[in-house]
Write a protein that holds these residues in place. Structure first.
Motif, PDB file in Angstrom:
ATOM      1  N   LEU A  56       0.835  -1.201   0.000  1.00  0.00           N
ATOM      2  CA  LEU A  56       0.000   0.000   0.000  1.00  0.00           C
ATOM      3  C   LEU A  56       0.866   1.245   0.000  1.00  0.00           C
ATOM      4  CD1 LEU A  56      -2.803   1.448   0.416  1.00  0.00           C
ATOM      5  CD2 LEU A  56      -2.372   1.249   2.876  1.00  0.00           C
ATOM      6  N   ASP A  57       0.634   2.130  -0.978  1.00  0.00           N
ATOM      7  CA  ASP A  57       1.200   3.474  -0.947  1.00  0.00           C
ATOM      8  C   ASP A  57       0.142   4.392  -0.345  1.00  0.00           C
ATOM      9  OD1 ASP A  57       3.809   3.255  -2.141  1.00  0.00           O
ATOM     10  OD2 ASP A  57       2.794   2.803  -4.039  1.00  0.00           O
ATOM     11  N   THR A  58       0.449   5.040   0.763  1.00  0.00           N
ATOM     12  CA  THR A  58      -0.556   5.848   1.442  1.00  0.00           C
ATOM     13  C   THR A  58      -0.848   7.154   0.702  1.00  0.00           C
ATOM     14  OG1 THR A  58       1.099   6.893   2.882  1.00  0.00           O
ATOM     15  CG2 THR A  58       0.059   4.859   3.675  1.00  0.00           C
ATOM     16  N   GLY A  59       0.083   7.637  -0.111  1.00  0.00           N
ATOM     17  CA  GLY A  59      -0.162   8.846  -0.892  1.00  0.00           C
ATOM     18  C   GLY A  59      -0.422  10.056  -0.015  1.00  0.00           C
ATOM     19  N   GLU A  60      -1.452  10.830  -0.366  1.00  0.00           N
ATOM     20  CA  GLU A  60      -1.770  12.059   0.365  1.00  0.00           C
ATOM     21  C   GLU A  60      -2.706  11.809   1.546  1.00  0.00           C
ATOM     22  OE1 GLU A  60      -3.501  14.571  -2.578  1.00  0.00           O
ATOM     23  OE2 GLU A  60      -1.572  15.178  -3.420  1.00  0.00           O
ATOM     24  N   SER A  61      -2.951  10.540   1.871  1.00  0.00           N
ATOM     25  CA  SER A  61      -3.919  10.202   2.916  1.00  0.00           C
ATOM     26  C   SER A  61      -3.255   9.506   4.100  1.00  0.00           C
ATOM     27  CB  SER A  61      -5.019   9.287   2.358  1.00  0.00           C
ATOM     28  OG  SER A  61      -5.771   9.937   1.352  1.00  0.00           O
ATOM     29  N   GLU A  62      -3.849   9.695   5.275  1.00  0.00           N
ATOM     30  CA  GLU A  62      -3.545   8.876   6.440  1.00  0.00           C
ATOM     31  C   GLU A  62      -4.523   7.702   6.439  1.00  0.00           C
ATOM     32  OE1 GLU A  62      -4.192  11.308   9.925  1.00  0.00           O
ATOM     33  OE2 GLU A  62      -6.161  11.980   9.228  1.00  0.00           O
ATOM     34  N   TRP A  63      -4.094   6.553   6.990  1.00  0.00           N
ATOM     35  CA  TRP A  63      -4.914   5.350   6.962  1.00  0.00           C
ATOM     36  C   TRP A  63      -4.854   4.635   8.305  1.00  0.00           C
ATOM     37  CZ3 TRP A  63      -7.743   4.064   2.626  1.00  0.00           C
ATOM     38  CH2 TRP A  63      -7.415   4.724   1.439  1.00  0.00           C
ATOM     39  N   ARG A 101       0.664   9.562   5.936  1.00  0.00           N
ATOM     40  CA  ARG A 101       0.716   9.870   4.514  1.00  0.00           C
ATOM     41  C   ARG A 101       2.155   9.733   4.015  1.00  0.00           C
ATOM     42  NH1 ARG A 101      -0.389  15.683   2.455  1.00  0.00           N
ATOM     43  NH2 ARG A 101       1.029  14.898   0.849  1.00  0.00           N
ATOM     44  N   ASP A 102       2.300   9.630   2.684  1.00  0.00           N
ATOM     45  CA  ASP A 102       3.612   9.583   2.029  1.00  0.00           C
ATOM     46  C   ASP A 102       4.478   8.441   2.567  1.00  0.00           C
ATOM     47  OD1 ASP A 102       2.990  11.927   0.541  1.00  0.00           O
ATOM     48  OD2 ASP A 102       3.526  13.148   2.288  1.00  0.00           O
ATOM     49  N   ALA A 103       3.858   7.264   2.668  1.00  0.00           N
ATOM     50  CA  ALA A 103       4.576   6.106   3.190  1.00  0.00           C
ATOM     51  C   ALA A 103       4.266   4.880   2.335  1.00  0.00           C
ATOM     52  CB  ALA A 103       4.188   5.842   4.646  1.00  0.00           C
ATOM     53  N   ARG A 104       5.121   3.890   2.429  1.00  0.00           N
ATOM     54  CA  ARG A 104       4.920   2.598   1.781  1.00  0.00           C
ATOM     55  C   ARG A 104       4.711   1.571   2.885  1.00  0.00           C
ATOM     56  NH1 ARG A 104       3.689   0.392  -3.279  1.00  0.00           N
ATOM     57  NH2 ARG A 104       4.686  -1.637  -3.541  1.00  0.00           N
ATOM     58  N   ALA A 105       3.604   0.842   2.816  1.00  0.00           N
ATOM     59  CA  ALA A 105       3.267  -0.119   3.867  1.00  0.00           C
ATOM     60  C   ALA A 105       3.032  -1.499   3.256  1.00  0.00           C
ATOM     61  CB  ALA A 105       2.039   0.333   4.640  1.00  0.00           C
ATOM     62  N   GLN A 106       3.199  -2.510   4.091  1.00  0.00           N
ATOM     63  CA  GLN A 106       2.916  -3.886   3.695  1.00  0.00           C
ATOM     64  C   GLN A 106       2.004  -4.512   4.734  1.00  0.00           C
ATOM     65  OE1 GLN A 106       5.546  -7.467   4.382  1.00  0.00           O
ATOM     66  NE2 GLN A 106       5.967  -7.148   2.208  1.00  0.00           N
ATOM     67  N   ILE A 107       0.947  -5.173   4.262  1.00  0.00           N
ATOM     68  CA  ILE A 107       0.010  -5.867   5.131  1.00  0.00           C
ATOM     69  C   ILE A 107       0.068  -7.345   4.763  1.00  0.00           C
ATOM     70  CG2 ILE A 107      -2.404  -6.048   5.880  1.00  0.00           C
ATOM     71  CD1 ILE A 107      -2.750  -3.143   4.783  1.00  0.00           C
ATOM     72  N   PHE A 115      -9.738  -6.927   6.134  1.00  0.00           N
ATOM     73  CA  PHE A 115      -9.189  -5.792   6.859  1.00  0.00           C
ATOM     74  C   PHE A 115      -9.720  -4.486   6.271  1.00  0.00           C
ATOM     75  CE2 PHE A 115      -6.321  -9.371   6.611  1.00  0.00           C
ATOM     76  CZ  PHE A 115      -6.171  -9.673   7.963  1.00  0.00           C
ATOM     77  N   ALA A 116     -10.286  -3.654   7.129  1.00  0.00           N
ATOM     78  CA  ALA A 116     -10.765  -2.340   6.692  1.00  0.00           C
ATOM     79  C   ALA A 116      -9.601  -1.364   6.678  1.00  0.00           C
ATOM     80  CB  ALA A 116     -11.855  -1.838   7.631  1.00  0.00           C
ATOM     81  N   LEU A 117      -9.499  -0.595   5.601  1.00  0.00           N
ATOM     82  CA  LEU A 117      -8.532   0.489   5.496  1.00  0.00           C
ATOM     83  C   LEU A 117      -9.328   1.781   5.432  1.00  0.00           C
ATOM     84  CD1 LEU A 117      -6.144  -1.009   2.767  1.00  0.00           C
ATOM     85  CD2 LEU A 117      -6.088  -1.364   5.231  1.00  0.00           C
ATOM     86  N   ALA A 118      -9.378   2.488   6.543  1.00  0.00           N
ATOM     87  CA  ALA A 118     -10.117   3.748   6.634  1.00  0.00           C
ATOM     88  C   ALA A 118      -9.136   4.889   6.472  1.00  0.00           C
ATOM     89  CB  ALA A 118     -10.825   3.841   7.987  1.00  0.00           C
ATOM     90  N   GLY A 119      -9.427   5.801   5.548  1.00  0.00           N
ATOM     91  CA  GLY A 119      -8.460   6.852   5.254  1.00  0.00           C
ATOM     92  C   GLY A 119      -9.080   8.206   5.035  1.00  0.00           C
TER      93      GLY A 119
END
Length: 282
Positions: A56-63, A101-107, A115-119
């Motif tokens: 997941l690239d979070t882009g301009e959002s928090e999640w 935001r602006d991060a690379r994540a792995q689930i 899994f819900a991803l609320a952003g």
């Protein structure tokens, strides 16, 4: 493929999204600016098979990563969060992870799960954090046939985010929740905050429920939907409530909210025709 067979995502004004309507790739549900022209909040439901991994690239959002069923490991930057999760949304509160935001994540999930991803789009880059289940505030709102349990895992007061507000609600079978009808579609300092909202539903035992949204202004949102597990309802504006649970079938919904206001706050206005007999909102 969408419900109408065209393969196109539904238009913004199709506010009831039946299960599968916005499914794509690993996501059983995908609601956000890139899919529905939904301006602020976002919600994805990620489905992973046993041993599955999702980038997941979070882009301009928090999640926030919130297990619905099963557990997972979330890696972001130099941090790793092990989420124990739960057997189902009806079983218990869950732990969760906050992604900036602006991060690379792995689930990743060894046993698989949902899994819900609320952003929400945001300006500040806050640190990644773990949210322990025992620290999630749980309250009972209403009384009698309007009683329900609210899990304030990312409420405006319960957990620090930049823009995102999110809570879970369990409504016992036969009860009304999200009642009295209320709205938050105007910026009125100290009285009401402007927030778009997403309702995501699961119904225990394969039952159904009903969700009502009605206009607060000419041409506003107007929905009366029979909802089942996996469905979502969008609330861009208007009075919303009640959410009605079928007798014998508890209703779960996840609320995701965000708006354009300068402050992250949840201020609502109740419908004047319902407040006297509501049995207490809080």
């Amino acid at each position: 493929m969408t419900a109408d067979g065209t393969g196109r995502p539904p238009a913004r004004r199709e506010l009831h999204l039946p299960n599968g309507t916005t499914a794509q790739g690993d996501y059983a549900l995908d609601i956000g600016p890139d899919v529905l022209d939904w301006p602020h909040g976002a919600l994805r439901v990620l489905e992973l098979a046993a041993g599955g991994v999702h980038e997941l690239d979070t882009g301009e959002s928090e999640w926030i990563v919130l297990p619905l069923t099963g557990g997972c490991t979330v890696r972001v930057a130099e941090q790793t969060f092990h989420l124990l999760g739960r057997d189902s949304v009806f079983a218990s509160v869950s732990d969760f992870a906050y992604l900036p935001r602006d991060a690379r994540a792995q689930i990743a999930s060894g046993a698989g799960g949902r899994f819900a991803l609320a952003g929400a789009k945001c300006g500040r880059r806050l640190p990644a954090r773990y949210g322990p289940a025992p620290e999630v505030p749980v309250e009972v709102r209403g009384s009698g046939q309007t009683a329900r349990r609210v899990r304030n895992f990312a409420s405006a007061e319960g957990f620090a985010c930049d823009r995102l507000i999110a809570v879970e609600v369990i409504t016992p079978g036969g009860n009304w929740s999200s009642y009295p009808p209320h709205k938050h579609d105007e910026d009125r300092p100290g009285l009401e905050s402007e927030l778009c909202e997403i309702y995501y539903f699961e119904i225990e035992g394969g039952g159904f429920g009903y969700q009502r949204v009605f206009p607060s202004r000419e041409g506003g949102a107007d929905v009366l939907a029979e909802v089942r597990s996996g469905d979502a309802v969008l609330v861009p504006d208007g009075w919303h409530g009640p959410s009605v649970a079928q007798p014998g079938h508890d209703m779960y919904y996840l609320n995701v909210m965000a708006g354009p206001g300068a402050e992250r706050e949840w201020r609502i206005c109740f419908h004047p025709d319902h407040t006297a007999t509501a049995g207490g909102y809080r």
